[in-house]
Design a protein around this motif. Structure first.
Motif, PDB file in Angstrom:
ATOM      1  N   TYR A  46      39.404  44.740  22.550  1.00 55.10           N
ATOM      2  CA  TYR A  46      38.791  43.419  22.404  1.00 55.10           C
ATOM      3  C   TYR A  46      39.104  42.900  21.007  1.00 55.10           C
ATOM      4  CZ  TYR A  46      35.523  39.564  22.720  1.00 55.10           C
ATOM      5  OH  TYR A  46      34.989  38.302  22.749  1.00 55.10           O
ATOM      6  N   SER A  48      39.162  38.795  18.523  1.00 57.04           N
ATOM      7  CA  SER A  48      38.980  37.345  18.506  1.00 57.04           C
ATOM      8  C   SER A  48      40.146  36.619  19.170  1.00 57.04           C
ATOM      9  CB  SER A  48      38.816  36.853  17.062  1.00 57.04           C
ATOM     10  OG  SER A  48      39.932  37.229  16.273  1.00 57.04           O
ATOM     11  N   ASP A  49      41.340  37.222  19.116  1.00 55.05           N
ATOM     12  CA  ASP A  49      42.524  36.643  19.758  1.00 55.05           C
ATOM     13  C   ASP A  49      42.718  37.299  21.115  1.00 55.05           C
ATOM     14  OD1 ASP A  49      44.918  35.579  20.548  1.00 55.05           O
ATOM     15  OD2 ASP A  49      46.110  36.490  18.947  1.00 55.05           O
ATOM     16  N   LEU A  50      42.406  36.568  22.166  1.00 53.24           N
ATOM     17  CA  LEU A  50      42.491  37.119  23.516  1.00 53.24           C
ATOM     18  C   LEU A  50      43.795  36.760  24.224  1.00 53.24           C
ATOM     19  CD1 LEU A  50      38.822  36.538  24.748  1.00 53.24           C
ATOM     20  CD2 LEU A  50      39.876  38.666  23.950  1.00 53.24           C
ATOM     21  N   SER A  51      44.782  36.277  23.480  1.00 54.82           N
ATOM     22  CA  SER A  51      46.076  35.983  24.096  1.00 54.82           C
ATOM     23  C   SER A  51      46.732  37.243  24.640  1.00 54.82           C
ATOM     24  CB  SER A  51      47.006  35.303  23.079  1.00 54.82           C
ATOM     25  OG  SER A  51      47.265  36.163  21.985  1.00 54.82           O
ATOM     26  N   ALA A 113      31.507  33.813  24.455  1.00 52.48           N
ATOM     27  CA  ALA A 113      31.857  33.314  23.136  1.00 52.48           C
ATOM     28  C   ALA A 113      32.864  32.173  23.275  1.00 52.48           C
ATOM     29  CB  ALA A 113      32.447  34.447  22.287  1.00 52.48           C
ATOM     30  N   MET A 114      32.989  31.371  22.235  1.00 49.59           N
ATOM     31  CA  MET A 114      33.871  30.211  22.326  1.00 49.59           C
ATOM     32  C   MET A 114      35.327  30.626  22.541  1.00 49.59           C
ATOM     33  SD  MET A 114      31.567  28.023  22.252  1.00 49.59           S
ATOM     34  CE  MET A 114      32.635  26.602  22.433  1.00 49.59           C
ATOM     35  N   ASN A 115      35.748  31.744  21.944  1.00 47.13           N
ATOM     36  CA  ASN A 115      37.133  32.185  22.129  1.00 47.13           C
ATOM     37  C   ASN A 115      37.386  32.747  23.529  1.00 47.13           C
ATOM     38  OD1 ASN A 115      35.503  34.528  21.326  1.00 47.13           O
ATOM     39  ND2 ASN A 115      37.419  35.667  21.365  1.00 47.13           N
ATOM     40  N   GLU A 116      36.309  33.026  24.275  1.00 47.71           N
ATOM     41  CA  GLU A 116      36.433  33.562  25.629  1.00 47.71           C
ATOM     42  C   GLU A 116      36.504  32.459  26.688  1.00 47.71           C
ATOM     43  OE1 GLU A 116      33.944  37.735  25.138  1.00 47.71           O
ATOM     44  OE2 GLU A 116      32.845  35.899  25.604  1.00 47.71           O
ATOM     45  N   ARG A 117      35.974  31.297  26.357  1.00 50.70           N
ATOM     46  CA  ARG A 117      35.862  30.234  27.355  1.00 50.70           C
ATOM     47  C   ARG A 117      37.235  29.675  27.699  1.00 50.70           C
ATOM     48  NH1 ARG A 117      30.027  27.422  25.881  1.00 50.70           N
ATOM     49  NH2 ARG A 117      29.006  29.416  25.453  1.00 50.70           N
ATOM     50  N   ARG A 146      27.343  37.935  21.597  1.00 54.14           N
ATOM     51  CA  ARG A 146      26.665  36.705  21.171  1.00 54.14           C
ATOM     52  C   ARG A 146      25.400  36.419  21.968  1.00 54.14           C
ATOM     53  NH1 ARG A 146      27.566  31.358  23.433  1.00 54.14           N
ATOM     54  NH2 ARG A 146      27.920  30.541  21.355  1.00 54.14           N
ATOM     55  N   ASN A 173      32.996  39.625  12.268  1.00 49.97           N
ATOM     56  CA  ASN A 173      33.401  38.291  11.827  1.00 49.97           C
ATOM     57  C   ASN A 173      33.083  38.150  10.337  1.00 49.97           C
ATOM     58  OD1 ASN A 173      33.748  35.585  11.290  1.00 49.97           O
ATOM     59  ND2 ASN A 173      32.758  34.882  13.168  1.00 49.97           N
TER      60      ASN A 173
END
Length: 269
Positions: A46, A48-51, A113-117, A146, A173
């Motif tokens: 996992y 923050s960058d889920l690319s 989380a916002m990066n997951e949406r 979160r 973070n």
């Protein structure tokens, strides 16, 4: 009733095989009937960058899950392990429960989380789970990362019978103020009079502790940030109570969820 708890603060990578090796090492020291808690994304990886999802192999992940199932059964423990999971044509952020009998249960994170949406699918249920321990049953609720910021979800789980909260996070973070998430965990425990069993990743930017908190809001065991380690504690589940929940002014504040199967139950507790 007494329950033995193990919380592991471990490093997590995007290499499933490496993560699996780390998990196996934690389980190697676990004792029968212990409840073992690992962080968010502990199996899949996992960040923050889920690319990287485009390169994550669902088949390899499924094989790893099967292997963890076998390990848990051999050790006769109860394991909560975070993992991204590909099901029903979509990726989910999940907490997987592996029972000592070889069965599994899944909680899907409902507040992404916002990066997951846009990349992950959100869950739509807040279930509880009953663990069958040697000394008797223990009902738990699970939350991920979160969701610490949404106390109504935790209150709902407490009202639904959870005696302890399992909390899996990957909170690393550098922009988060120090101590805030620890304060949230203490509040979730004390306001609901429930145990909190929290596992975070070992990371240089870790801003939430791996910790076991009592229903009084006391830290029973806690690991320092940015170091791999294991917490062990025995908790007395009879300490969970509903003294404060029973004093809520429902004539003034009456929370309800609309268009949810649990609406009636949530409005009544």
């Amino acid at each position: 009733m007494k329950a033995s708890i193990v919380v592991a603060q471990i490093p997590i990578t995007w290499d499933i095989a490496e993560n699996l090796s780390t998990i196996a090492a934690v389980l190697a020291d676990a004792q029968p009937d212990e409840i073992v808690v690992l962080p968010e994304g502990a199996l899949s990886g996992y960040g923050s960058d889920l690319s990287v999802l485009s390169r994550l192999d669902p088949t390899a992940l499924a094989r790893a899950i099967d292997y963890v199932t076998t390990l848990v059964r051999e050790k006769a423990v109860h394991l909560f392990c975070g993992s991204l999971l590909f099901e029903h044509g979509a990726w989910w952020n999940t907490a997987l429960y592996f029972s000592p009998h070889g069965t599994r249960w899944t909680y899907r994170k409902i507040n992404l989380a916002m990066n997951e949406r846009g990349l992950l699918e959100a869950g739509s249920e807040l279930p509880t789970l009953q663990l069958h321990l040697a000394d008797g049953p223990l009902t738990v609720g699970v939350q991920i990362c979160r969701e610490i910021r949404f106390p109504e979800q935790w209150q709902y789980l407490a009202g639904a019978g959870a005696q302890a909260f399992i909390y899996l996070t990957h909170a690393a973070n550098p922009t988060e103020p120090a101590g805030v998430w620890r304060s949230h965990l203490i509040s979730r425990a004390a306001e609901n009079q429930r145990f909190v069993l929290a596992a975070n990743v070992a990371d240089p930017h870790q801003h939430c502790p791996s910790v076991i908190i009592s229903p009084r809001g006391e830290s029973l065991a806690e690991l320092p940030a940015n170091s791999a380690g294991i917490l062990r504690a025995t908790i007395d589940t009879d300490e969970a109570a509903s003294w404060y929940l029973g004093q809520r002014r429902r004539d003034v504040v009456h929370l309800r969820y609309q268009n949810r199967p649990t609406e009636q139950a949530f409005g009544q507790f």
